[in-house]
Design an enzyme around this catalytic site. Structure first.
Site, short mmCIF file in Angstrom:
data_model
loop_
_atom_site.label_atom_id
_atom_site.label_comp_id
_atom_site.label_asym_id
_atom_site.label_seq_id
_atom_site.Cartn_x
_atom_site.Cartn_y
_atom_site.Cartn_z
N CYS A 55 -19.62 -6.51 84.03
CA CYS A 55 -19.29 -7.89 84.07
C CYS A 55 -17.77 -8.20 83.70
O CYS A 55 -17.66 -9.40 83.52
CB CYS A 55 -20.33 -8.57 83.12
N ASP A 56 -17.04 -7.23 83.38
CA ASP A 56 -15.67 -7.59 83.04
C ASP A 56 -14.78 -7.52 84.50
O ASP A 56 -14.68 -6.80 85.30
CB ASP A 56 -14.74 -6.46 82.39
#
Ligand SMILES: *Cc1c(COP(=O)(O)O)cnc(C)c1O
Length: 376
Positions: free
Chosen positions: A324-325
Site C-alpha cells: 500500500c505504499d
C-alpha cells in the site's frame, strides 16, 4: 534460467513469490573470475547474497570474503572461511565492531579518513589497512555516491597516519560503480591508484596491494562483456600504470558472482487501466520494491521478465508491487512491454535476481513475508 530452476519451480507447491538460486551457476562464475584474473585473489562481496549455501560453496572453492559488518564476518567464518580470508571492507565501522572483528582474527580493514584509522589503530593494533579512494563511476548503471572513499590526493596522508600509529599501510581500494558495463573503467581508477602508490613511495611507504573492487555486471536486458574481457582490460591497465611492478591485487565481485544465478517467480495479482482512453496497463505483481526488488529504485536496474505468453503482441505496462505504499512502483517512467494477453494469475519469471534481492525485502511490511529463497 537453468533447467534445474525450471524443474524446481514445477514441483514447488507453496504460495507467494520466491527466489531460486542455482549454485552450479555461482560455481561457474567463481571459476570464470579465477581464470580471467589468475593472479588476483577473489573476495566475494557478501552483501550481494549472504545465504549460507552461497558462502559455504564459495569458501569450499577457495574464495575470500569482503564483509561490511560483524554478522557478515561471523557468517563467513561459519561457512568455513578462515579469518585471513576475510576483509572488513566497510569504511564506516563502530570501534567496538572493529575490536570484535580483531578478536575473531580479522587483520585487514578499509579506511578512508584519519578518524577511522585511529579507531583501527586503537583496537586492531598492527593490522593492515587499505585506503579507499573516490571514483566518479561513469558507465555504471548503479553508480555509487561519494559516500565512501577520499580524494586520491588525501590518501597518502591517511596511510601515513596509519603507519605512524603502528598499522601496516597496505594499499588502495576503489569501486568503479556497480553494473559497470565498460571494461575500461578500471584504467582511470588504476591511474589514480598508481599516483597514490608513487606519492606514498616518495614518503617512504611501499604499498603492496590494489583492491580493484566489484562492479562486474550481470546480464539484464542488455548484453554485457565477458569476465575474460574484464580480466584482459584490467591486466592491460595494471601493466600500463604499474609497469613491471604490478602490485598484489584483489577483486570483490558481488553482482557478477551471483546475479545471473537467481530467478524470482512472481504472480500477476491485477491488470488494470486508469481510464478507458489510456493505452497503458498497470500490472501489479506479488513482489515489488519492498519485497526484494529495491534495485528498481529510479528504474536503475531493468530485469528481464519472462511470461507464459511470450511471443504474443505486447503493449506498454507500468509494473508495480502489491504493498500500500505508492512508491512501490517499479517501472513507470519507462514502461515495460508485456503481452497484451497477460492475465491475472499468470506466473512471471524475473531473471538475473540472484544479487541484491532477498536481503532487501522488508520484514513484514503490510503483512507480506520476506522473500522466500531456495538455493539448489
Ligand atoms: C558492494 C560492494 C562490492 C560489490 O559490488 P558489485 O558491484 O556487486 O560487484 C564490492 N566492494 C565493496 C566495498 C562493496 O561495498
Amino acid at each position: 534460467m537453468t533447467e534445474r530452476i525450471r524443474e524446481f519451480l514445477k514441483s514447488r507447491r507453496e504460495d507467494g513469490p520466491c527466489l531460486v538460486v542455482d549454485l552450479d551457476v555461482i560455481k561457474d562464475n567463481y571459476t570464470a573470475f579465477a581464470k580471467a584474473l589468475p593472479d588476483t585473489r577473489v573476495f566475494y562481496a557478501v552483501k550481494a547474497n549472504p545465504a549460507p549455501e552461497v558462502l559455504s560453496l564459495l569458501a569450499k572453492l577457495g574464495s575470500c570474503f569482503d564483509t561490511a559488518s560483524v554478522p557478515e564476518i561471523e557468517m563467513s567464518l561459519a561457512a568455513g572461511a578462515t579469518p585471513d580470508r576475510i576483509s572488513y571492507g566497510n569504511t564506516i565501522k563502530k570501534e567496538r565492531d572493529i575490536a570484535r572483528a580483531f578478536e575473531l582474527g580479522v587483520r585487514l580493514f578499509a579506511v578512508d579518513c584519519k578518524a577511522e584509522v585511529e579507531k583501527v589503530a586503537r583496537v586492531a593494533p598492527g593490522s593492515k589497512v587499505f585506503c579507499r579512494i573516490l571514483f566518479d563511476c561513469v558507465g555504471a548503471e548503479w553508480p555509487l555516491s561519494r559516500k565512501f572513499g577520499c580524494e586520491p590526493a588525501m590518501a597518502p596522508d591517511v596511510l601515513d597516519h596509519a603507519k605512524k600509529l603502528g598499522l601496516e599501510a597496505y594499499g588502495i581500494s576503489f569501486h568503479v560503480g556497480s553494473q559497470q558495463r565498460n571494461t575500461n573503467a578500471w584504467d582511470r581508477a588504476l591511474a589514480s591508484a598508481a599516483a597514490v602508490f608513487k606519492e606514498c613511495g616518495e614518503r617512504g611507504m611501499n604499498l603492496s596491494m590494489v583492491n580493484l573492487g566489484g562492479g562486474f555486471p550481470t546480464k539484464y536486458l542488455k548484453n554485457v562483456p565477458t569476465v575474460k574481457s574484464y580480466g584482459n582490460a584490467i591486466f592491460k591497465a595494471l601493466r600500463k600504470h604499474f609497469g613491471n611492478r604490478i602490485p598484489e591485487t584483489i577483486i570483490e565481485p558481488g553482482r557478477g558472482m551471483v546475479g545471473n544465478a537467481g530467478v524470482i517467480e512472481t504472480e500477476v495479482v491485477l491488470v488494470s487501466k486508469k481510464s478507458e482512453e489510456e493505452d497503458i496497463r498497470w500490472v501489479y505483481l506479488d513482489i515489488g520494491k519492498f519485497g526484494g526488488l529495491a534495485e528498481t529504485m529510479d528504474e536503475s536496474i531493468r530485469y528481464p521478465i519472462k511470461t507464459p505468453r511470450d511471443g504474443a503482441d505486447t503493449s506498454p505496462c507500468v509494473l508495480a508491487g502489491p504493498t500500500c505504499d505508492s512508491a512501490d512502483v517499479m517501472y513507470e517512467k519507462q514502461p515495460y512491454a508485456l503481452p497484451v494477453s497477460l492475465e491475472i494469475g499468470d506466473k512471471l519469471l524475473i531473471e538475473g535476481t540472484g544479487a541484491y534481492t532477498a536481503t532487501y525485502s522488508s520484514v513484514c511490511f503490510n503483512g507480506f513475508s520476506p522473500l522466500k529463497t531456495y538455493h539448489i
